[in-house]
Scaffold this motif. Sequence first.
Motif, PDB file in Angstrom:
ATOM      1  N   GLU A 201       0.811  -1.212   0.000  1.00  0.00           N
ATOM      2  CA  GLU A 201       0.000   0.000   0.000  1.00  0.00           C
ATOM      3  C   GLU A 201       0.847   1.266   0.000  1.00  0.00           C
ATOM      4  O   GLU A 201       0.419   2.324  -0.456  1.00  0.00           O
ATOM      5  CB  GLU A 201      -0.926   0.007   1.224  1.00  0.00           C
ATOM      6  CG  GLU A 201      -1.947   1.126   1.259  1.00  0.00           C
ATOM      7  CD  GLU A 201      -2.926   1.073   0.088  1.00  0.00           C
ATOM      8  OE1 GLU A 201      -3.382   2.145  -0.348  1.00  0.00           O
ATOM      9  OE2 GLU A 201      -3.231  -0.042  -0.385  1.00  0.00           O
ATOM     10  N   ARG A 202       2.082   1.152   0.457  1.00  0.00           N
ATOM     11  CA  ARG A 202       2.919   2.335   0.626  1.00  0.00           C
ATOM     12  C   ARG A 202       3.849   2.604  -0.559  1.00  0.00           C
ATOM     13  O   ARG A 202       4.593   3.567  -0.556  1.00  0.00           O
ATOM     14  CB  ARG A 202       3.746   2.175   1.912  1.00  0.00           C
ATOM     15  CG  ARG A 202       2.859   2.210   3.158  1.00  0.00           C
ATOM     16  CD  ARG A 202       3.380   1.346   4.265  1.00  0.00           C
ATOM     17  NE  ARG A 202       3.308  -0.076   3.946  1.00  0.00           N
ATOM     18  CZ  ARG A 202       2.196  -0.814   4.070  1.00  0.00           C
ATOM     19  NH1 ARG A 202       1.085  -0.286   4.479  1.00  0.00           N
ATOM     20  NH2 ARG A 202       2.221  -2.111   3.769  1.00  0.00           N
ATOM     21  N   ARG A 203       3.812   1.736  -1.577  1.00  0.00           N
ATOM     22  CA  ARG A 203       4.693   1.923  -2.731  1.00  0.00           C
ATOM     23  C   ARG A 203       4.014   1.430  -3.998  1.00  0.00           C
ATOM     24  O   ARG A 203       3.269   0.444  -3.973  1.00  0.00           O
ATOM     25  CB  ARG A 203       6.013   1.134  -2.572  1.00  0.00           C
ATOM     26  CG  ARG A 203       6.875   1.561  -1.426  1.00  0.00           C
ATOM     27  CD  ARG A 203       8.233   0.859  -1.487  1.00  0.00           C
ATOM     28  NE  ARG A 203       8.133  -0.581  -1.614  1.00  0.00           N
ATOM     29  CZ  ARG A 203       7.926  -1.424  -0.601  1.00  0.00           C
ATOM     30  NH1 ARG A 203       7.786  -0.950   0.612  1.00  0.00           N
ATOM     31  NH2 ARG A 203       7.862  -2.723  -0.794  1.00  0.00           N
ATOM     32  N   MET A 204       4.295   2.103  -5.105  1.00  0.00           N
ATOM     33  CA  MET A 204       3.896   1.578  -6.409  1.00  0.00           C
ATOM     34  C   MET A 204       5.089   0.841  -7.006  1.00  0.00           C
ATOM     35  O   MET A 204       6.207   0.901  -6.473  1.00  0.00           O
ATOM     36  CB  MET A 204       3.424   2.702  -7.337  1.00  0.00           C
ATOM     37  CG  MET A 204       4.502   3.674  -7.757  1.00  0.00           C
ATOM     38  SD  MET A 204       5.380   3.197  -9.265  1.00  0.00           S
ATOM     39  CE  MET A 204       4.166   3.571 -10.497  1.00  0.00           C
ATOM     40  N   GLU A 205       4.855   0.137  -8.126  1.00  0.00           N
ATOM     41  CA  GLU A 205       5.952  -0.621  -8.728  1.00  0.00           C
ATOM     42  C   GLU A 205       5.770  -0.660 -10.246  1.00  0.00           C
ATOM     43  O   GLU A 205       4.650  -0.639 -10.754  1.00  0.00           O
ATOM     44  CB  GLU A 205       6.009  -2.035  -8.161  1.00  0.00           C
ATOM     45  CG  GLU A 205       7.269  -2.788  -8.513  1.00  0.00           C
ATOM     46  CD  GLU A 205       7.595  -3.906  -7.525  1.00  0.00           C
ATOM     47  OE1 GLU A 205       8.676  -4.510  -7.674  1.00  0.00           O
ATOM     48  OE2 GLU A 205       6.785  -4.167  -6.604  1.00  0.00           O
ATOM     49  N   ILE A 206       6.885  -0.701 -10.927  1.00  0.00           N
ATOM     50  CA  ILE A 206       6.905  -0.810 -12.385  1.00  0.00           C
ATOM     51  C   ILE A 206       7.768  -2.008 -12.749  1.00  0.00           C
ATOM     52  O   ILE A 206       8.886  -2.155 -12.238  1.00  0.00           O
ATOM     53  CB  ILE A 206       7.475   0.462 -13.039  1.00  0.00           C
ATOM     54  CG1 ILE A 206       6.618   1.682 -12.671  1.00  0.00           C
ATOM     55  CG2 ILE A 206       7.551   0.311 -14.560  1.00  0.00           C
ATOM     56  CD1 ILE A 206       7.261   3.007 -13.014  1.00  0.00           C
TER      57      ILE A 206
END
Length: 280
Positions: A201-206
């Motif tokens: 929930e605290r980070r996005m990712e690619i």
Amino acid sequence: MDIRYSVNQRDFKRYTTDEVRDEFLIDTLFKPDEVVSVYSHVDRMVTFGCMPVNEVVPLDKGIDVWHNFGTHYVLERREIGIFNVGGAGRIAADGVSYDLGFKDCLYVTMGTKDVTFESVDAKNPAKFYMVSAPAHKPCQTKLLTLKDAKKVPCGSMETANDRVINQFIHPDVLETCQLSMGMTALKPGSVWNTMPAHTHERRMEIYFYFEVPENEVVFHMMGEPKETRHIIMHNEQAVISPSWSIHAGCGTSNYTFIWAMGGENKAFTDMDDIKNTDLR
């Protein structure tokens, strides 16, 4: 610059295949002597691709820096991680030159004004895959090779996910503001990545998939754990994963992928794990 706005999970449930691909897939990253850039409003992460062939290409080529970033140059308030996934190349960062071979990585700190890219051999050009995150302080620009990365073996042949996570831009390797990047290589016979699935929930990712053999694909899984969708990925394509989405994949062959994260923290293990049997 391609601008992607935030998508919420409620609307996502109603998306068609084309709408999912339009919002999250980055299908073309490398064009001769150009910089491809995709700005995501999810944690304001920017994905770049550059394939210099006959020119020395600046990072800001074709970008209206003031309009897109509100700054005088791209990295005035940003940091960037760069992987070379092509032939031998060279990056100059404020006059300092770095030679990058295949799978080498360069972290470039906030405040670096001039960044340029070139290939050693135009017939075998470098392909620089990059992700940039907002930054609040300068750190140290550093070149990292595969031997410098922290290696984390995981998975097994029995579950078809025997792989090695190579942590390059990671708190255990070097200091950054919020950017984390690494490269995961699946062994022959293994096809699954990031299983059991998780969200953070605290980070996005690619994810950027490469070394996908010709005529093979990767089924990238995304969406809420109980409302999953998939995107079929081809070689040298990237996909954006919001914090509410799982991010996992299954290939028709083994492959390699580069992951990049940005957000509230850099704690690699800060995940909300999901049992395979709870996925829908």
